[in-house]
Design a protein around this motif. Structure first.
Motif, mmCIF file in Angstrom:
data_model
loop_
_atom_site.group_PDB
_atom_site.id
_atom_site.type_symbol
_atom_site.label_atom_id
_atom_site.label_comp_id
_atom_site.label_asym_id
_atom_site.label_seq_id
_atom_site.Cartn_x
_atom_site.Cartn_y
_atom_site.Cartn_z
ATOM 1 N N CYS A 308 0.813 -1.220 0.000
ATOM 2 C CA CYS A 308 0.000 0.000 0.000
ATOM 3 C C CYS A 308 0.845 1.269 0.000
ATOM 4 O O CYS A 308 1.772 1.408 0.781
ATOM 5 C CB CYS A 308 -0.926 0.003 1.223
ATOM 6 S SG CYS A 308 -1.877 1.512 1.388
ATOM 7 N N ILE A 309 0.521 2.200 -0.908
ATOM 8 C CA ILE A 309 1.232 3.479 -0.941
ATOM 9 C C ILE A 309 0.359 4.606 -0.373
ATOM 10 O O ILE A 309 0.643 5.780 -0.578
ATOM 11 C CB ILE A 309 1.729 3.825 -2.363
ATOM 12 C CG1 ILE A 309 0.573 3.896 -3.376
ATOM 13 C CG2 ILE A 309 2.767 2.795 -2.818
ATOM 14 C CD1 ILE A 309 0.988 4.392 -4.755
ATOM 15 N N CYS A 311 -2.593 5.931 -0.986
ATOM 16 C CA CYS A 311 -3.107 6.945 -1.907
ATOM 17 C C CYS A 311 -4.532 7.339 -1.565
ATOM 18 O O CYS A 311 -5.005 8.399 -1.951
ATOM 19 C CB CYS A 311 -3.033 6.438 -3.337
ATOM 20 S SG CYS A 311 -4.249 5.145 -3.683
ATOM 21 N N GLY A 312 -5.256 6.473 -0.880
ATOM 22 C CA GLY A 312 -6.619 6.793 -0.486
ATOM 23 C C GLY A 312 -7.672 6.454 -1.531
ATOM 24 O O GLY A 312 -8.864 6.667 -1.303
ATOM 25 N N CYS A 314 -8.873 3.666 -2.495
ATOM 26 C CA CYS A 314 -9.834 2.637 -2.089
ATOM 27 C C CYS A 314 -10.877 3.212 -1.126
ATOM 28 O O CYS A 314 -12.019 2.754 -1.105
ATOM 29 C CB CYS A 314 -9.119 1.424 -1.491
ATOM 30 S SG CYS A 314 -8.111 1.775 -0.042
ATOM 31 N N ILE A 337 -8.617 -0.451 3.074
ATOM 32 C CA ILE A 337 -7.267 -0.852 3.483
ATOM 33 C C ILE A 337 -7.152 -0.802 5.005
ATOM 34 O O ILE A 337 -6.488 -1.638 5.617
ATOM 35 C CB ILE A 337 -6.182 0.022 2.794
ATOM 36 C CG1 ILE A 337 -4.782 -0.529 3.076
ATOM 37 C CG2 ILE A 337 -6.244 1.477 3.225
ATOM 38 C CD1 ILE A 337 -4.517 -1.909 2.532
ATOM 39 N N CYS A 368 -7.019 0.289 -6.865
ATOM 40 C CA CYS A 368 -5.723 0.254 -6.169
ATOM 41 C C CYS A 368 -4.546 0.265 -7.144
ATOM 42 O O CYS A 368 -4.428 -0.613 -7.996
ATOM 43 C CB CYS A 368 -5.646 -0.982 -5.284
ATOM 44 S SG CYS A 368 -4.057 -1.111 -4.432
HETATM 45 S S1 SF4 Z 1 -5.945 2.029 -3.121
HETATM 46 FE FE1 SF4 Z 1 -5.975 1.739 -0.891
HETATM 47 S S2 SF4 Z 1 -4.775 -0.147 -0.613
HETATM 48 FE FE2 SF4 Z 1 -4.313 0.557 -2.683
HETATM 49 S S3 SF4 Z 1 -2.478 1.824 -2.424
HETATM 50 FE FE3 SF4 Z 1 -4.221 3.214 -2.306
HETATM 51 S S4 SF4 Z 1 -4.658 3.387 -0.106
HETATM 52 FE FE4 SF4 Z 1 -3.371 1.570 -0.392
#
Ligand code: SF4
Lengths: 465, 223
Positions: A308-309, A311-312, A314, A337, A368
């Motif tokens: 997980c990076i 990014c938000g 999800c 997440i 994601c």
């Molecule tokens: S989509 Fe969610 S699980 Fe995937 S990298 Fe972004 S924050 Fe992490």
């Protein structure tokens, strides 16, 4: 967290209509922005697969990459610390701050620092910590908690913010976002002039060069790594990527997934403290590597959550998050997440209900950038941690199976649905069932059965139309 | 507690991780540039950079090197700047000497600093830097701290004017990272993509949060 507490928080959250509306609008907007930004890429699907592969590779060889990273940070003049637990991380950072006689700390947005509850620990040794990300600054004024990992005050409207600013800073009341931002800028400028300790998170650590990559839009991350004498960067051990050349892969995905921008406004790459020929920048750079249960996940079935990076995307994509907001999760990392990471890192017992806060629709996985298979992991975690299903639910499922296996029984059940006694709302939805059905309708409503089934209609002439 | 990266705890972690490494670890892909690259080459790099920079919210001026001094003075005048902070690197590109520029700025009521004291850093209205590279793909400016360039010049003043020699414009982020890797890394490198901004309050876009609210790329066509 008991199941009841979670349900109560969800009910309270849903009842707070303005907040839910704000969250809903903001997340819908972000989903659209993300979609458009990803469509600009020639090959977003390939790029996501590449990002997933590079991250997974790093995790699979984490010991090697950590060794290389530590050597590179040290070669650049930085100091690396290792913190097995959040308490250790607090102790290490307080130690540095005390030894260097720091008084005023500025902080860039860092979910990891939220995870270790750093501000209170620093306050206890007499160091004031000021959050410098606008959203986090307002959260701090309100003694509130962030409700989204990228936009922490997604749950507040401008009137609430205006009231807090006036109350805490003694400024004129204004609801204009530009004016509010100016007030915060002026206040924080003064703090940036005087601060002596800077604390940041890290978006990516480059193993081969010891470089720390920090992405921000406001410039607070740059201020925090430019002004203070001492810079402490706190990062989970999973934040590494192997090479500088891998960074563009992630940069091209991170901001797009997060806010729909091609890049964040500032992408800062720090390699060691200030050098001889530099005229500004911190004299000391400390990197604190936090484990906090991450290493226990490696090599196991849940290892990929560490890709997980943050990014938000999800969160924004999740129909559950959109309808209950971030606070209902009562954890540093909310959303899909968070429903994985929180029980996995902070103890399964206490957060055993979170993996159930998902409809398993798959929108999170589709969004994601590092292709974490969130729905599958949620199901696995439900099975691993859930208390066994109650007898009534098990019985209900058995009856369901028995009914569904025969055409006649199914038709009979349909008729019963129409006449069975149950609490219905004005539109005929069943809001509280009886007996085994109660387990199902406890958190879901059943739609009204149509007056005639498809079979009836077919027999009555639909076939001939 | 011994918290260093050479502590027994850290050694134990590395040991544990090595033992837990998967039997079939994911390989690291080698030739990735082809997948990462979005922009191949540019027929007219300054033009194409201008388009993407504007899209990122950067103002763009195209000029020749002998116009640079005049444009900077005009800019200082138009924004009623009382103090300009020009990096030694940026100054080296100006045909006019330091004294000439200082004199012209003075007629506009603006003082010139190249290596200002701390209080002067915060008093500067305009920061002028020389970029290491500019990127067509994203409209980004790459600034590098080190000899002749401070971290603060492109950060603290309300307006940042970045001098972009046309020869330093590259197509893709990948090219910028090739450049970065071509010599020892500076202590701080920053990709700047537009003015400092936030949308934290109700999603309303506000510029100039902590960094400059205006970023101006001065593309020097003959440099
Ligand atoms: S989509 Fe969610 S699980 Fe995937 S990298 Fe972004 S924050 Fe992490």
């Amino acid at each position: 967290m008991s199941s009841r507490a979670f349900r109560q928080r969800v009910s309270a959250a849903i009842a707070d209509l303005p907040v839910i509306q704000a969250v809903h609008e903001a997340t819908v907007r972000k989903v659209e922005q993300r979609r458009d930004a990803m469509a600009e890429l020639r090959n977003s699907e390939e790029l996501r697969s590449l990002a997933a592969q590079i991250k997974q590779h790093t995790l699979d060889h984490l010991a090697d990459h950590l060794r290389q990273f530590v050597a590179a940070v040290e070669a650049a003049g930085g100091v690396v610390h290792f913190a097995p637990s959040p308490a250790d991380a607090r102790a290490v950072i307080c130690d540095i701050a005390a030894r260097e006689r720091c008084r005023l700390a500025v902080k860039g947005k860092s979910m990891t620092s939220e995870e270790i509850h750093l501000n209170d620990a620093l306050a206890a040794i007499g160091i004031r910590t000021v959050e410098t990300d606008l959203g986090e600054f307002i959260v701090q004024l309100d003694h509130d908690a962030p409700s989204h990992i990228v936009t922490p005050i997604i749950h507040k409207n401008r009137r609430q913010i205006a009231a807090s600013m006036r109350r805490e800073l003694g400024c004129e009341y204004t609801e204009d976002p530009t004016e509010l931002t100016k007030i915060a800028r002026r206040y924080l400028r003064d703090v940036f002039r005087r601060c002596d300790l800077g604390i940041t998170g890290v978006n990516f650590g480059i193993a081969e060069s010891g470089t720390l990559c920090i992405c921000t839009n406001e410039g607070n991350g740059r201020m925090t790594t430019t002004r203070p004498r001492v810079h402490v960067a706190l990062m989970g051990i999973e934040k590494l990527i192997p090479r500088l050349a891998d960074l563009p892969v992630f940069l091209k995905l991170l901001a797009r997934s997060s806010t729909g921008q091609p890049l964040t406004v500032y992408t800062t790459m720090i390699t060691g403290p200030r050098r001889g020929s530099d005229r500004d920048g911190p004299q000391q750079l400390h990197v604190v590597l936090l484990d906090a249960e991450r290493s226990a996940l490696l090599g196991g079935p849940y290892a990929e959550v560490l890709r997980c990076i943050r990014c938000g995307a999800c969160l924004n994509a999740c129909p559950v998050y959109r309808n209950i907001g971030g606070h209902a999760y009562a954890s540093v990392y909310p959303g899909p997440i968070g429903s994985l990471v929180t029980p996995l890192l902070h103890g399964r017992g206490a957060h055993s209900d979170l993996p159930r806060a998902s409809s398993l629709c798959g929108a999170c996985e589709a969004a994601c950038p590092v292709r974490i298979n969130i729905p599958e992991l949620l199901i696995r975690l439900r099975n691993d941690t859930g208390e066994a299903n109650s007898w009534s639910k098990r019985l209900g499922m058995r009856v369901w199976r028995w009914l569904m296996l025969s055409q006649n029984r199914y038709a009979w059940a349909q008729r019963m649905m129409r006449i069975a006694p149950a609490k219905r709302d004005g539109d005929g939805w069943t809001i509280a069932g009886r007996g085994p059905l109660a387990a199902w309708t406890g958190s879901r409503d059943l739609p009204p059965a149509p007056p005639k089934s498809f079979r009836d209609l077919w027999r009555e002439g639909l076939r001939d139309e | 507690m011994n918290s260093g990266a050479h502590s027994t705890e850290f050694a134990a972690l590395l040991d544990r991780l090595s033992r837990r490494a998967p039997l079939a670890p994911t390989p690291l892909p080698d030739e990735t540039a082809a997948i990462i690259r979005q922009v191949d080459e540019c027929a007219d790099a300054p033009r194409e950079f201008e388009v993407s920079a504007r899209r990122a919210g950067v103002e763009v001026v195209r000029l020749s090197s002998d116009e640079l001094c005049g444009v900077l003075v005009d800019l200082a005048k138009s924004m009623l700047a009382s103090s300009a902070w020009i990096s030694p690197n940026a100054l080296s590109l100006l045909e006019a000497g330091r004294q000439d520029l200082a004199n012209s700025l003075a007629t506009a009521g603006c003082t010139l600093g190249t290596m200002p004291e701390d209080h002067a850093r915060f008093a500067a209205d305009l920061g002028v830097t020389l970029v290491r590279a500019a990127i067509v793909e994203t409209g980004s400016l790459l600034v590098e701290a080190g000899a002749g360039e401070e971290r603060g010049t492109s950060l603290i003043p309300a307006v940042h004017a970045a001098i972009v020699p046309a020869s330093r414009i590259v197509p893709d982020l990948v090219d910028a990272f090739d450049l970065i890797a071509s010599r020892p890394l500076a202590s701080a490198l920053t990709l700047i993509t537009g003015p400092s901004k936030t949308a934290d309050i109700e999603g309303v876009l506000v510029t100039g949060v902590h960094g400059p609210g205006r970023v101006i790329a001065l593309i020097v066509l003959d440099a």
